[in-house]
Motif scaffolding. Structure first.
Motif, PDB file in Angstrom:
ATOM      1  N   ARG A 313       0.853  -1.182   0.000  1.00 57.65           N
ATOM      2  CA  ARG A 313       0.000   0.000   0.000  1.00 57.65           C
ATOM      3  C   ARG A 313       0.889   1.232   0.000  1.00 57.65           C
ATOM      4  O   ARG A 313       1.809   1.319   0.811  1.00 57.65           O
ATOM      5  CB  ARG A 313      -0.886   0.022   1.244  1.00 57.65           C
ATOM      6  N   ILE A 314       0.630   2.154  -0.894  1.00 56.49           N
ATOM      7  CA  ILE A 314       1.413   3.382  -0.913  1.00 56.49           C
ATOM      8  C   ILE A 314       0.463   4.578  -0.942  1.00 56.49           C
ATOM      9  O   ILE A 314      -0.665   4.480  -1.414  1.00 56.49           O
ATOM     10  CB  ILE A 314       2.399   3.443  -2.100  1.00 56.49           C
ATOM     11  N   VAL A 315       0.944   5.681  -0.403  1.00 55.93           N
ATOM     12  CA  VAL A 315       0.094   6.865  -0.290  1.00 55.93           C
ATOM     13  C   VAL A 315       0.639   7.984  -1.176  1.00 55.93           C
ATOM     14  O   VAL A 315       1.807   8.370  -1.072  1.00 55.93           O
ATOM     15  CB  VAL A 315       0.022   7.338   1.178  1.00 55.93           C
ATOM     16  N   LEU A 316      -0.229   8.459  -2.062  1.00 57.53           N
ATOM     17  CA  LEU A 316       0.082   9.666  -2.822  1.00 57.53           C
ATOM     18  C   LEU A 316      -0.117  10.836  -1.872  1.00 57.53           C
ATOM     19  O   LEU A 316      -1.150  10.943  -1.211  1.00 57.53           O
ATOM     20  CB  LEU A 316      -0.861   9.787  -4.014  1.00 57.53           C
ATOM     21  N   ARG A 317       0.898  11.681  -1.786  1.00 57.35           N
ATOM     22  CA  ARG A 317       0.873  12.750  -0.795  1.00 57.35           C
ATOM     23  C   ARG A 317       1.211  14.069  -1.486  1.00 57.35           C
ATOM     24  O   ARG A 317       1.914  14.085  -2.494  1.00 57.35           O
ATOM     25  CB  ARG A 317       1.920  12.423   0.285  1.00 57.35           C
ATOM     26  N   SER A 318       0.714  15.166  -0.925  1.00 56.88           N
ATOM     27  CA  SER A 318       1.195  16.477  -1.355  1.00 56.88           C
ATOM     28  C   SER A 318       2.105  17.013  -0.263  1.00 56.88           C
ATOM     29  O   SER A 318       1.712  17.104   0.901  1.00 56.88           O
ATOM     30  CB  SER A 318       0.054  17.452  -1.623  1.00 56.88           C
ATOM     31  N   PHE A 319       3.319  17.352  -0.659  1.00 58.17           N
ATOM     32  CA  PHE A 319       4.366  17.772   0.276  1.00 58.17           C
ATOM     33  C   PHE A 319       4.482  19.297   0.304  1.00 58.17           C
ATOM     34  O   PHE A 319       4.103  19.972  -0.658  1.00 58.17           O
ATOM     35  CB  PHE A 319       5.705  17.181  -0.151  1.00 58.17           C
ATOM     36  N   PRO A 320       5.055  19.823   1.391  1.00 62.26           N
ATOM     37  CA  PRO A 320       5.359  21.259   1.400  1.00 62.26           C
ATOM     38  C   PRO A 320       6.254  21.586   0.205  1.00 62.26           C
ATOM     39  O   PRO A 320       7.079  20.771  -0.203  1.00 62.26           O
ATOM     40  CB  PRO A 320       6.127  21.447   2.718  1.00 62.26           C
ATOM     41  N   HIS A 321       6.059  22.744  -0.364  1.00 59.68           N
ATOM     42  CA  HIS A 321       6.841  23.097  -1.541  1.00 59.68           C
ATOM     43  C   HIS A 321       7.111  24.587  -1.561  1.00 59.68           C
ATOM     44  O   HIS A 321       6.421  25.375  -0.925  1.00 59.68           O
ATOM     45  CB  HIS A 321       6.131  22.650  -2.816  1.00 59.68           C
ATOM     46  N   ASP A 322       8.116  24.925  -2.327  1.00 58.76           N
ATOM     47  CA  ASP A 322       8.592  26.299  -2.365  1.00 58.76           C
ATOM     48  C   ASP A 322       8.071  26.971  -3.628  1.00 58.76           C
ATOM     49  O   ASP A 322       8.490  26.640  -4.731  1.00 58.76           O
ATOM     50  CB  ASP A 322      10.126  26.276  -2.360  1.00 58.76           C
ATOM     51  N   LEU A 323       7.152  27.891  -3.464  1.00 56.69           N
ATOM     52  CA  LEU A 323       6.627  28.622  -4.612  1.00 56.69           C
ATOM     53  C   LEU A 323       7.400  29.922  -4.829  1.00 56.69           C
ATOM     54  O   LEU A 323       6.971  30.790  -5.573  1.00 56.69           O
ATOM     55  CB  LEU A 323       5.133  28.907  -4.424  1.00 56.69           C
ATOM     56  N   GLY A 324       8.546  30.035  -4.149  1.00 57.87           N
ATOM     57  CA  GLY A 324       9.378  31.229  -4.333  1.00 57.87           C
ATOM     58  C   GLY A 324       8.785  32.456  -3.681  1.00 57.87           C
ATOM     59  O   GLY A 324       9.038  33.580  -4.112  1.00 57.87           O
ATOM     60  N   LEU A 325       7.979  32.236  -2.633  1.00 56.92           N
ATOM     61  CA  LEU A 325       7.291  33.345  -1.976  1.00 56.92           C
ATOM     62  C   LEU A 325       8.040  33.743  -0.721  1.00 56.92           C
ATOM     63  O   LEU A 325       8.773  32.952  -0.132  1.00 56.92           O
ATOM     64  CB  LEU A 325       5.866  32.921  -1.610  1.00 56.92           C
ATOM     65  N   LEU A 326       7.818  34.958  -0.305  1.00 61.09           N
ATOM     66  CA  LEU A 326       8.466  35.434   0.909  1.00 61.09           C
ATOM     67  C   LEU A 326       7.820  34.845   2.149  1.00 61.09           C
ATOM     68  O   LEU A 326       6.600  34.654   2.188  1.00 61.09           O
ATOM     69  CB  LEU A 326       8.374  36.957   0.964  1.00 61.09           C
TER      70      LEU A 326
END
Ligand SMILES: [Cu+2]
Length: 508
Positions: A313-326
């Protein structure tokens, strides 16, 4: 990160914005969704109990009418039980929420019979589709309540994953948030000749991701909650809360669509396994690109292929990410949040899948030298582009049919914005002067524009001149679009003058 005086001023402004947002960012991703939220060092961490089978949107039925493939879509209001016993007022096409998957082959002439059974004006835009402006379904093709609209065009673009959603003037975000969205898959011979998973609902799975905010009675909470728009604390995948999918093959192809109005995702797997990115907005890449993350801002798509072992079983996840914002801006616009998205459960024995081809399709680079015209688009504060807010009766750009253009886009604002162009699929020439990364090297119709980073796009306008009906370009964070971060271009024959536009939205 470059910190200009201007950035610092913006940041100072954004802290004022950030305060009321604390409530929106509070974790309650379980109140309705059955998951657990918690704040870590960064953003919210939303865990999910995967206890409902993933819904697979049905393939839309079609008939052949006078040699054209005809589909029927009815936009209507309904009620949806995301959890047994709790109903939510929703909108959908041919059902209470979302819509069927449309599917057609390159070369086919299609007719989309759209009927509006809502009690307000809407429209249906075929996002990413190359078609005449009059068939585009933007704000100049409103469909009034009780009325129908039947655009027709010939599918003429590479196999890919497109989608459809409303585009009424100033109301796109609300209509899409309520559930009016669906996938539109284009097939072609090149894709069909490749050894790729392609059995819809078996090893080729639509994954339509939307974040929602539910109130205590299970209603969708609408309205601006962050500078990007409403950020939900609960994910729906194909309209399913807490979804799992039983995988029966060694490899599975996921057609990821960020159908959220404001939230961006960085998709990967919880165990960080690598997967193959095979396609982006407008088609397959030239070769599979192996990675462990793919970032999608609203409206972007990606096709990925992931391998599984029997029984796992594996989980598709959304991770923290850098949108280049301050600093604070990334946080209040959701970039630090973690969401579990979808659990893939492999059966105890898996059918064999062929190895991925080493090469996919030709994606010939459009030469910069081919372009005759360069235009500049500055995404600025107060939802403006080049200092202007969208006006229905103003043509902002006039493009000559049969030419190639370079569009230089820069986000001069401190907030996250993206850039979507109707009618064409473009190529990214450069990001901040450098070659685009592999995930931006294929055909695209929507691209994220980090603050202060110039992005150069190249695109060909090959047909469908019409001086009287414009196409749109806009930020695809729908709150921004609705508040005016949009412009209009017409495609004309050489020497032809643009027509006069009317504001259809007046008087409603
Ligand atoms: Cu924007």
């Amino acid at each position: 990160m470059r910190l200009s005086r201007r950035d610092l001023l913006r940041l100072a402004g954004s802290t004022a914005l950030a305060l009321p947002l604390a409530t929106a960012c509070e974790p309650n991703g379980g109140a309705f969704g059955g998951g657990r939220g918690g704040t870590g060092s960064g953003g919210n961490r939303v865990e999910v109990t995967f206890d409902q089978p993933l819904a697979i949107p049905p393939l839309a039925e079609s008939t052949i009418q006078a040699g054209k493939r005809a589909f029927a879509l009815v936009a209507k209001a309904g009620r949806t039980e995301f959890r047994p016993g709790r109903t939510t007022d929703t909108w959908g096409f041919n059902g209470s929420h979302l819509g069927p998957t449309l599917r057609a082959r390159r070369g086919e002439q299609v007719v989309l019979n759209v009927r509006n059974e809502l009690d307000e004006t809407t429209s249906v835009h075929w996002h990413g589709m190359h078609l005449p402006a009059s068939a585009d379904g933007g704000p100049h093709q409103p469909v009034e309540p009780g009325q129908s609209w039947s655009p027709s065009w010939r599918i003429d673009q590479p196999a890919t994953t497109l989608w459809y959603h409303p585009h009424p003037h100033g109301e796109t975000g609300r209509h899409a948030y309520r559930g009016l969205a669906g996938m539109f898959i284009v097939d072609d011979e090149e894709e069909a000749a490749l050894d790729l998973p392609r059995e819809y609902g078996i090893d080729d799975i639509p994954v339509i991701v939307q974040d929602k905010l539910f109130d205590g009675d299970g209603r969708f909470v609408e309205g601006e909650r962050s500078p990007s728009g409403t950020l939900g604390d609960t994910l729906l995948v194909n309209g399913t809360l807490g979804p799992y999918y039983e995988v029966s093959t060694e490899r599975v192809r996921l057609r990821l669509l960020n159908a959220s109005t404001a939230r961006s995702y960085s998709f990967g797997f919880a165990d960080d396994r690598r997967f193959a990115l095979i396609g982006t907005d407008g088609g397959l890449l030239s070769a599979p690109y192996e990675t462990n993350r793919i970032q999608l801002t609203p409206a972007e798509r990606a096709e990925i292929v992931v391998s599984m072992k029997p029984g796992e079983r594996i989980v598709l996840r959304s991770f923290p990410h850098d949108l280049g914002l301050l600093f604070g801006i990334g946080r209040v616009t959701g970039g630090e949040d973690t969401f579990d998205v979808l659990e893939l459960r492999a059966t105890s024995s898996l059918s064999a899948s062929p190895a991925l081809p080493a090469r996919l399709v030709d994606v010939p680079r459009i030469a910069e030298s081919e372009a005759g015209t360069t235009r500049a688009f500055a995404l600025e504060s107060d939802h403006t582009i080049n200092g202007e807010r969208m006006r229905m009766d103003r043509i902002d750009e006039v493009v000559t049919n049969g030419t190639t253009e370079i569009w230089e886009v820069v986000n001069e604002d401190g907030l996250p914005h993206s850039f979507h162009v109707h009618d064409v699929q473009f190529q990214v020439l450069s990001v901040d002067g450098a070659e685009p990364p592999p995930e931006l090297a294929g055909w695209k119709d929507t691209v994220y524009a980090p603050p202060q980073v110039p992005i150069r796009l190249i695109m060909r306008f090959t047909d469908y001149a019409d001086p009287n009906v414009p196409y749109m370009y806009h930020c695809h964070l729908l709150l921004h679009e609705d508040q005016g971060m949009m412009g209009q271009f017409v495609v004309v024959e050489r020497g032809q003058r643009p027509g006069e536009l009317q504001d259809h939205s007046r008087g409603h």
